[in-house]
Design an enzyme around this catalytic site. Sequence first.
Site, PDB file in Angstrom:
ATOM      1  N   GLY A 284     -25.325  28.933  16.048  1.00  0.00           N
ATOM      2  CA  GLY A 284     -23.968  27.953  16.156  1.00  0.00           C
ATOM      3  C   GLY A 284     -23.011  28.408  15.192  1.00  0.00           C
ATOM      4  O   GLY A 284     -22.115  29.042  15.195  1.00  0.00           O
ATOM      5  N   ARG A 321     -18.298  16.369   7.608  1.00  0.00           N
ATOM      6  CA  ARG A 321     -19.448  16.940   6.913  1.00  0.00           C
ATOM      7  C   ARG A 321     -19.607  16.616   5.388  1.00  0.00           C
ATOM      8  O   ARG A 321     -20.645  16.146   4.831  1.00  0.00           O
ATOM      9  CB  ARG A 321     -19.573  18.527   7.019  1.00  0.00           C
ATOM     10  CG  ARG A 321     -19.261  19.350   8.332  1.00  0.00           C
ATOM     11  CD  ARG A 321     -19.683  20.536   8.473  1.00  0.00           C
ATOM     12  NE  ARG A 321     -21.091  20.868   8.277  1.00  0.00           N
ATOM     13  CZ  ARG A 321     -21.553  21.376   7.030  1.00  0.00           C
ATOM     14  NH1 ARG A 321     -20.467  21.759   6.093  1.00  0.00           N
ATOM     15  NH2 ARG A 321     -22.647  21.688   6.888  1.00  0.00           N
ATOM     16  N   CYS A 350     -10.227   4.158   5.085  1.00  0.00           N
ATOM     17  CA  CYS A 350     -10.262   3.268   4.298  1.00  0.00           C
ATOM     18  C   CYS A 350     -11.763   3.260   3.628  1.00  0.00           C
ATOM     19  O   CYS A 350     -12.200   1.985   3.761  1.00  0.00           O
ATOM     20  CB  CYS A 350      -9.818   1.775   4.593  1.00  0.00           C
ATOM     21  SG  CYS A 350      -8.109   1.931   4.605  1.00  0.00           S
TER      22      CYS A 350
HETATM   23  N1  LLP Z   1     -30.372  25.025  18.595  1.00  0.00           N
HETATM   24  C1  LLP Z   1     -30.986  23.775  18.396  1.00  0.00           C
HETATM   25  C2  LLP Z   1     -31.972  23.167  19.088  1.00  0.00           C
HETATM   26  C3  LLP Z   1     -30.366  22.896  17.358  1.00  0.00           C
HETATM   27  O1  LLP Z   1     -30.571  21.699  17.245  1.00  0.00           O
HETATM   28  C4  LLP Z   1     -29.198  23.507  16.632  1.00  0.00           C
HETATM   29  C5  LLP Z   1     -28.395  22.816  15.610  1.00  0.00           C
HETATM   30  C6  LLP Z   1     -28.853  24.875  16.896  1.00  0.00           C
HETATM   31  C7  LLP Z   1     -29.599  25.684  17.913  1.00  0.00           C
HETATM   32  C8  LLP Z   1     -27.765  25.304  16.199  1.00  0.00           C
HETATM   33  O2  LLP Z   1     -27.899  25.595  14.707  1.00  0.00           O
HETATM   34  P1  LLP Z   1     -27.049  26.577  13.821  1.00  0.00           P
HETATM   35  O3  LLP Z   1     -27.349  27.889  14.008  1.00  0.00           O
HETATM   36  O4  LLP Z   1     -25.643  26.244  13.986  1.00  0.00           O
HETATM   37  O5  LLP Z   1     -27.721  26.302  12.498  1.00  0.00           O
HETATM   38  N2  LLP Z   1     -23.757  18.883  11.808  1.00  0.00           N
HETATM   39  C9  LLP Z   1     -24.699  19.554  11.089  1.00  0.00           C
HETATM   40  C10 LLP Z   1     -25.510  20.634  11.917  1.00  0.00           C
HETATM   41  C11 LLP Z   1     -26.426  19.917  12.785  1.00  0.00           C
HETATM   42  C12 LLP Z   1     -27.356  21.023  13.439  1.00  0.00           C
HETATM   43  C13 LLP Z   1     -27.949  20.513  14.586  1.00  0.00           C
HETATM   44  N3  LLP Z   1     -28.751  21.591  15.691  1.00  0.00           N
HETATM   45  C14 LLP Z   1     -23.756  20.161  10.205  1.00  0.00           C
HETATM   46  O6  LLP Z   1     -22.517  19.966  10.181  1.00  0.00           O
HETATM   47  O7  LLP Z   1     -24.296  20.805   9.200  1.00  0.00           O
END
Ligand code: LLP
Length: 434
Positions: A284, A321, A350
């Site tokens: 992602g 974030r 706020c």
């Molecule tokens: N697959 C699963 C099962 C996941 O839970 C996640 C992310 C991904 C793939 C993708 O991971 P990436 O390649 O993006 O690291 N909101 C947080 C990140 C939460 C990620 C949750 N799961 C932030 O802003 O850092």
Amino acid sequence: MDKPSRPAEPFALHDGVLHAEGVPLPVIARAVGTPAYVYSSAAMRAAARAFSAALAGVPRKRLAFAVKANPNLAVLRLLAAEGYGADIVSGGEMLHALAAGMPAAAIVYSGVGKTRYELAAALDAGIGQFNLELEEEGQMLAALASARGIRAAAVLRVNPDVDAGTHAKISTGRKQNKFGVAWQDAAAIYARLAALDGLDLRGIAIHIGSQLSDLGPLEIAYRRVGTLIATLRAAGHRMDHVDLGGGLGVAYAPADAVPSVAAYGAIVERVTRDWGVTLTFEPGRFIAAAAGVLLTEVTWVKPGATHPFVIVDAAMNDLARPALYDAFHDFASVVPTGGRMTANIAGAVCESGDTFATAREIDCVRAGDLAVFKTVGAYGATMASTYNCRALVPEVLVDGDRFAVVAERVSPEAMLGHQRLPFWMAPVAPRRAA
Ligand code: LLP
């Protein structure tokens, strides 16, 4: 004017003005207003291709973009054209992926809380693979599939109990986390689920966390998967799909040390060489993060006890974030003067938590100046809210010299339009012009 748009530098100064590829950011600010997310198509494509290229040595693979990172329709469409399917975690994400033209068969459905209705809808849509998070979910899916006279392709998510070494809130592969089935219980659960008629159980999945800055824990987790594959095969089980999740980190600050995608690819190749399976990847952040900036205007520069407060028109509701994870996002002026200042950067919400940076040395800015927060293409707009009755931030996609609004600003008027007074309250009399 020199011609911008090197994919490696999607946001660069040209003639002293920050551009997104070939488009000066002030042009977007005038056309769309601020705050607004701005994405570079070239950067998104380049990252998608770099990820795929790093895995060129993997003979059978499927790339599934983690929709949670950026569910914008245009972004998903662009990635679909790059050969990516989707990793989804809700019926809403399924809707987005399908609407973007991603084939149902190229979608994997992860997530710890899929409801009966979501499972049924995903079966009816022909989703390619279910990543089961617990035994009962597998039983429910099997029953729903049997009732439809089909078998659901599924893998079992195991929790390898490794500390990914990332922020606690985005770590998922330790035994105290809610994800997957315990590593030690996996073989027994797998055997019971494999016996169900409605399931075509074909392998396992893991995902240990996000923003991984060290590949060591990932390698340990992968090796545990390798052991489990051998155990399950020895017990006579079919095992031809393994989902390795996402997690590869990106550099948010220039000094951030993160592993290269090539190093990641090398580990995958080395560890999985003899597995003889189709590998699924769910990146992602790596695909989308660097491809986005949040364009904002400085509302005020206000004196502070230690440092001035730069109050911008983006806030924690637009980019959560920093408030959620103390995350660092680089801040830069769109038309830098060369001057520098040390300041706190905050939004209009706020809460003191609505702070993007404290005592940070930044480009000197004044009220009315445009600036950007960088590396927000992943987990930016998708985590936005309307807190403080603020508009939902719009999104813009740039492609070379052209740009388009790919998500409209949702105005407070529109949000108010979703609300209703209950029947027992007297309606508010329409206001008459004086
Ligand atoms: N697959 C699963 C099962 C996941 O839970 C996640 C992310 C991904 C793939 C993708 O991971 P990436 O390649 O993006 O690291 N909101 C947080 C990140 C939460 C990620 C949750 N799961 C932030 O802003 O850092």
